[in-house]
Design an enzyme around this catalytic site. Structure first.
Site, PDB file in Angstrom:
ATOM      1  N   ASN A  71      50.755  61.674  -8.460  1.00 57.15           N
ATOM      2  CA  ASN A  71      51.213  62.585  -7.409  1.00 57.15           C
ATOM      3  C   ASN A  71      52.165  61.873  -6.452  1.00 57.15           C
ATOM      4  OD1 ASN A  71      48.837  61.192  -6.695  1.00 57.15           O
ATOM      5  ND2 ASN A  71      48.275  62.691  -5.138  1.00 57.15           N
ATOM      6  N   GLU A 131      53.941  62.483  -2.766  1.00 51.33           N
ATOM      7  CA  GLU A 131      53.928  63.305  -1.550  1.00 51.33           C
ATOM      8  C   GLU A 131      55.161  63.025  -0.702  1.00 51.33           C
ATOM      9  OE1 GLU A 131      50.175  62.269   0.188  1.00 51.33           O
ATOM     10  OE2 GLU A 131      49.058  63.409  -1.323  1.00 51.33           O
ATOM     11  N   CYS A 163      52.391  67.523  -7.835  1.00 52.86           N
ATOM     12  CA  CYS A 163      51.159  66.997  -8.417  1.00 52.86           C
ATOM     13  C   CYS A 163      51.461  66.111  -9.625  1.00 52.86           C
ATOM     14  CB  CYS A 163      50.262  68.140  -8.876  1.00 52.86           C
ATOM     15  SG  CYS A 163      49.662  69.170  -7.539  1.00 52.86           S
ATOM     16  N   GLU A 210      50.181  66.136 -12.643  1.00 55.59           N
ATOM     17  CA  GLU A 210      50.314  66.853 -13.924  1.00 55.59           C
ATOM     18  C   GLU A 210      51.728  67.381 -14.113  1.00 55.59           C
ATOM     19  OE1 GLU A 210      48.140  67.206 -11.447  1.00 55.59           O
ATOM     20  OE2 GLU A 210      46.554  68.610 -11.990  1.00 55.59           O
ATOM     21  N   CYS A 232      45.001  71.833  -9.932  1.00 53.53           N
ATOM     22  CA  CYS A 232      45.126  72.931  -8.972  1.00 53.53           C
ATOM     23  C   CYS A 232      45.659  74.178  -9.679  1.00 53.53           C
ATOM     24  CB  CYS A 232      46.046  72.527  -7.821  1.00 53.53           C
ATOM     25  SG  CYS A 232      47.800  72.499  -8.244  1.00 53.53           S
ATOM     26  N   CYS A 249      49.297  73.973 -10.961  1.00 51.01           N
ATOM     27  CA  CYS A 249      49.415  73.159 -12.180  1.00 51.01           C
ATOM     28  C   CYS A 249      48.863  73.907 -13.390  1.00 51.01           C
ATOM     29  CB  CYS A 249      48.677  71.831 -12.006  1.00 51.01           C
ATOM     30  SG  CYS A 249      49.577  70.684 -10.937  1.00 51.01           S
TER      31      CYS A 249
END
Ligand code: THU
Length: 238
Positions: A145, A147, A156, A158, A189, A192
């Site tokens: 991930n 940010e 994210c 994935e 999430c 994703c």
């Protein structure tokens, strides 16, 4: 690699408008990104974001971004967020020959790789590292991930792994592995899951939990009644 090879690595079944971006890192390496669309349009990853996040997820700092869409409004956000300079990607003489290969060894140790990747996550906001591996027709690709100060610009693990795999030449993704260091249950999430369904329908998703246990799920079970519409055409262009 030439520029046309890179354009062929787009996934643009909804717009048919391919785009590519290149990033030169402060460490001197080059990273590529193509546009990876989603049937839920706001989940689309632009070529610019893809190239920048391929770079950041490999623990490199972006320095110069080359884009074929210099008028795109998001460029100013990236300029400010990452303190990069932006140049036009000239189709006549693009620096694509510098782009290496981000594929991982076929015989990697999945759990160890996921564990080690956590250190590459860019998590100044959450301190919650996540790692992902996708299995493709060209081997494994990784994601962590990443940010941003402006949270909604981040991605994210994935989605970075999926977008990276396509940009680096994979044409089919057949499995996904996800790991978190903390949290009772490592779980993708909702956003994703929508992206996973599009690229890995009926595939196995391996969740490697913080306590060392693993659970395996079929992608379709992770998102019953996922968003789909036959009015949005889908014919893979890669
Ligand atoms: N995160 C992932 O990388 N994957 C998921 O499926 C869930 C959330 C990241 C995003 C953000 O960097 C941090 O976890 C907290 O939301």
């Amino acid at each position: 690699m030439n520029i046309n090879d890179l354009y062929d690595r787009n996934y643009v079944p909804y717009s048919n408008e391919a785009s590519v971006a290149l990033v030169q890192s402060k460490q001197g390496s080059w990273f590529a990104g193509t546009r990876i669309e989603n049937i839920s349009y706001p989940l689309t990853i632009s070529a610019v974001q893809n190239a920048l996040f391929c770079c950041l997820s490999e623990a490199h700092q972006p320095d110069v971004l080359f884009t074929d869409h210099p008028d795109e409004s998001t460029l100013q956000c990236w300029e400010k967020e990452l303190n990069i300079s932006i140049e036009l990607l000239k189709k006549a003489d693009p620096p694509t020959q510098h782009v290496g290969n981000l594929g991982l060894d076929e015989d990697l140790h999945i759990k160890k790789t996921l564990h080690d990747l956590l250190d590459q996550a860019v998590v100044e906001e959450s301190n919650f590292p996540v790692s992902a591996l996708v299995e493709t027709d060209r081997g494994f690709y990784s994601g962590v991930n990443v940010e941003c100060q402006s949270w909604s610009l981040g991605l994210c693990a994935e989605r970075i792994a999926i977008a990276k795999a396509f940009s680096y030449g994979a044409s089919a993704i057949t499995g996904l592995h996800l790991h978190t260091r903390e949290g009772e249950f490592s779980s993708p999430c909702g956003a994703c899951r929508q992206v996973i369904i599009e690229h890995l329908p009926n595939c196995q998703v391996h969740l490697h939990h913080a306590d060392g246990s693993e659970s395996v799920h079929f992608s379709n079970d992770l998102l019953p009644h996922s968003f789909q519409s036959s009015s949005l055409s889908k014919h893979k262009t890669t």
